[in-house]
Motif scaffolding. Structure first.
Motif, short mmCIF file in Angstrom:
data_model
loop_
_atom_site.label_atom_id
_atom_site.label_comp_id
_atom_site.label_asym_id
_atom_site.label_seq_id
_atom_site.Cartn_x
_atom_site.Cartn_y
_atom_site.Cartn_z
N PRO A 187 0.82 -1.21 0.00
CA PRO A 187 0.00 0.00 0.00
C PRO A 187 0.85 1.26 0.00
CG PRO A 187 -0.83 -1.60 1.59
CD PRO A 187 0.49 -2.12 1.11
N ALA A 188 0.39 2.27 -0.75
CA ALA A 188 1.21 3.46 -0.97
C ALA A 188 1.53 4.20 0.33
CB ALA A 188 0.49 4.40 -1.94
N ALA A 189 0.57 4.33 1.23
CA ALA A 189 0.82 5.07 2.47
C ALA A 189 1.89 4.37 3.31
CB ALA A 189 -0.46 5.23 3.28
N GLU A 190 1.86 3.05 3.35
CA GLU A 190 2.87 2.31 4.10
C GLU A 190 4.24 2.43 3.42
OE1 GLU A 190 1.80 -1.64 5.27
OE2 GLU A 190 -0.28 -1.09 5.67
N LEU A 191 4.24 2.39 2.11
CA LEU A 191 5.49 2.54 1.36
C LEU A 191 6.09 3.93 1.62
CD1 LEU A 191 7.32 1.08 -0.68
CD2 LEU A 191 5.93 2.05 -2.50
N LEU A 192 5.25 4.96 1.66
CA LEU A 192 5.72 6.30 1.95
C LEU A 192 6.38 6.36 3.32
CD1 LEU A 192 5.85 9.41 1.47
CD2 LEU A 192 3.55 9.52 2.49
N LEU A 193 5.75 5.78 4.32
CA LEU A 193 6.29 5.85 5.68
C LEU A 193 7.65 5.16 5.78
CD1 LEU A 193 3.05 5.23 7.76
CD2 LEU A 193 4.21 7.40 7.37
N VAL A 194 7.81 4.05 5.09
CA VAL A 194 9.09 3.35 5.13
C VAL A 194 10.16 4.12 4.36
CG1 VAL A 194 10.30 1.26 4.36
CG2 VAL A 194 8.13 1.08 5.57
N LEU A 195 9.85 4.57 3.17
CA LEU A 195 10.84 5.28 2.36
C LEU A 195 11.26 6.60 3.00
CD1 LEU A 195 9.53 4.67 -1.27
CD2 LEU A 195 11.40 3.51 -0.08
N SER A 196 10.36 7.23 3.72
CA SER A 196 10.68 8.51 4.36
C SER A 196 11.23 8.32 5.77
CB SER A 196 9.44 9.41 4.39
OG SER A 196 8.42 8.84 5.19
N ARG A 197 11.51 7.09 6.14
CA ARG A 197 12.12 6.78 7.44
C ARG A 197 11.20 7.08 8.61
NH1 ARG A 197 18.15 7.59 7.42
NH2 ARG A 197 17.85 8.76 9.33
N ARG A 198 9.90 7.03 8.36
CA ARG A 198 8.95 7.27 9.44
C ARG A 198 8.47 5.98 10.09
NH1 ARG A 198 11.09 11.85 7.53
NH2 ARG A 198 10.39 13.55 8.88
N ARG A 199 8.75 4.86 9.47
CA ARG A 199 8.36 3.57 10.06
C ARG A 199 9.34 2.51 9.58
NH1 ARG A 199 2.37 1.77 9.02
NH2 ARG A 199 2.00 3.56 10.40
N PRO A 200 9.87 1.69 10.48
CA PRO A 200 10.79 0.62 10.04
C PRO A 200 10.06 -0.40 9.17
CG PRO A 200 10.90 0.97 12.43
CD PRO A 200 9.70 1.72 11.94
N LEU A 201 10.79 -0.96 8.25
CA LEU A 201 10.21 -2.00 7.40
C LEU A 201 9.69 -3.16 8.24
CD1 LEU A 201 9.71 -3.09 4.52
CD2 LEU A 201 12.00 -4.10 4.63
N ALA A 202 10.41 -3.51 9.28
CA ALA A 202 10.02 -4.64 10.13
C ALA A 202 8.69 -4.40 10.84
CB ALA A 202 11.11 -4.92 11.16
N ALA A 203 8.30 -3.12 10.99
CA ALA A 203 7.05 -2.78 11.66
C ALA A 203 5.93 -2.50 10.66
CB ALA A 203 7.26 -1.57 12.57
N THR A 204 6.16 -2.88 9.40
CA THR A 204 5.20 -2.59 8.33
C THR A 204 4.87 -3.88 7.59
OG1 THR A 204 6.39 -0.49 8.12
CG2 THR A 204 4.69 -0.92 6.49
N PRO A 205 4.05 -4.74 8.20
CA PRO A 205 3.79 -6.05 7.61
C PRO A 205 3.05 -6.01 6.28
CG PRO A 205 2.34 -5.66 9.48
CD PRO A 205 3.33 -4.55 9.48
N GLY A 206 2.46 -4.87 5.93
CA GLY A 206 1.75 -4.78 4.66
C GLY A 206 2.66 -4.71 3.45
N LEU A 207 3.97 -4.53 3.67
CA LEU A 207 4.91 -4.44 2.56
C LEU A 207 5.60 -5.77 2.32
CD1 LEU A 207 6.63 -0.97 3.11
CD2 LEU A 207 4.61 -1.52 1.73
N GLU A 208 5.84 -6.07 1.05
CA GLU A 208 6.57 -7.28 0.67
C GLU A 208 7.97 -6.87 0.18
OE1 GLU A 208 4.44 -9.23 -2.42
OE2 GLU A 208 2.52 -9.14 -1.37
N LEU A 209 8.96 -7.62 0.63
CA LEU A 209 10.34 -7.36 0.22
C LEU A 209 10.86 -8.54 -0.57
CD1 LEU A 209 13.07 -5.75 0.51
CD2 LEU A 209 13.48 -7.14 2.56
N HIS A 210 11.49 -8.24 -1.69
CA HIS A 210 12.11 -9.27 -2.51
C HIS A 210 13.52 -8.82 -2.90
CE1 HIS A 210 8.13 -11.15 -3.03
NE2 HIS A 210 7.68 -9.90 -3.22
#
Length: 258
Positions: A217-240
């Motif tokens: 989701p775009a809002a979650e992606l924004l928070l991670v890319l802008s360093r507002r939320r760690p990737l580990a705390a954002t389960p809605g994102l997939e990492l490959h």
């Protein structure tokens, strides 16, 4: 989004931000900006909008007078709501007084002027509203399409020639030999491929195979890319792919670190 849409969103989001912070503890820490208090955050948002209003409204092609005119925000949090909404209204009037091709200085290195600043103020308030939410324990929400626009602002500004040239620490960290990162919003159209070259970061709006990819989701992606939320705390994102490459990227996306 065009200039008028960006400015309309700036006014709306600043109103929400002002509602949240009004009357709150000025000394409250901002976890996502560890050196800042809530007063620092309010000051930054409102004063930045006023500086940009001066740059745009007075059609400045040299910025020193606007930056010298930086006026800090009130120390009394009961005055914050009025001060913030007045600053957003001032910015709106400034943008309404010019055309997109009116010459105005901007730091991108691309002479983007008025459209750059409308997008930049939108990205600013989108991310700093997340800071306020973190400080106040408030739920942060941003619809998918505006979140995509805020990601575009973040990535385009951070990979601009002007940012590269004016931040040698960033340039040294981002030099590469073609390593690629792909970011993909899944709830609104938005894909970006960043390629680290020796003399710049090339940003493309496309789908492509990459050394590391993050999607969700775009809002979650924004928070991670802008360093507002760690990737580990954002389960809605997939990492490959290569997480170390992503970690290095995010570590150096330190726009306002002081």
């Amino acid at each position: 989004m065009d200039t008028s849409a960006y400015v309309k969103a700036v006014v709306e989001q600043t109103g929400t931000f002002a509602d949240w912070v009004h009357g709150k503890d000025a000394s409250a820490p901002v976890p996502t900006c560890p050196k800042w208090t809530l007063a620092d955050l309010v000051d930054h948002v409102g004063a930045t909008q006023r500086v940009v209003a001066m740059l745009v409204g007075e059609r400045m092609t040299e910025p020193s007078r606007a930056f010298a005119g930086y006026v800090p925000g009130p120390t009394d949090s009961s005055q914050w709501h009025a001060w913030l909404t007045e600053g957003a209204a001032e910015a709106k009037r400034a943008f309404e007084s010019v055309d997109d091709d009116t010459p105005v200085w901007d730091p991108s290195g691309a002479a983007a002027g008025v459209p750059f600043w409308s997008r930049r103020l939108f990205g600013e308030v989108s991310v700093h509203r997340a800071d306020a939410a973190a400080a106040l324990g408030t739920r942060y929400e941003l619809a998918p399409e505006p979140a995509v626009a805020a990601i575009e602002d973040w990535l385009a500004t951070m990979t601009s020639r002007g940012y590269w040239e004016n931040r040698p620490d960033f340039a040294d960290a981002m030099r590469g030999a073609g390593q690629t990162l792909h970011f993909h919003a899944t709830d609104a159209p938005g894909e970006w491929l960043a390629r680290r070259e020796p003399d710049m970061v090339v940003l493309e709006r496309t789908h492509a195979e990459a050394d590391v990819a993050v999607r969700g989701p775009a809002a979650e992606l924004l928070l991670v890319l802008s360093r507002r939320r760690p990737l580990a705390a954002t389960p809605g994102l997939e990492l490959h792919g290569d997480q170390a490459l992503l970690d290095h990227w995010i570590e150096h996306m330190d726009w306002v670190s002081d």
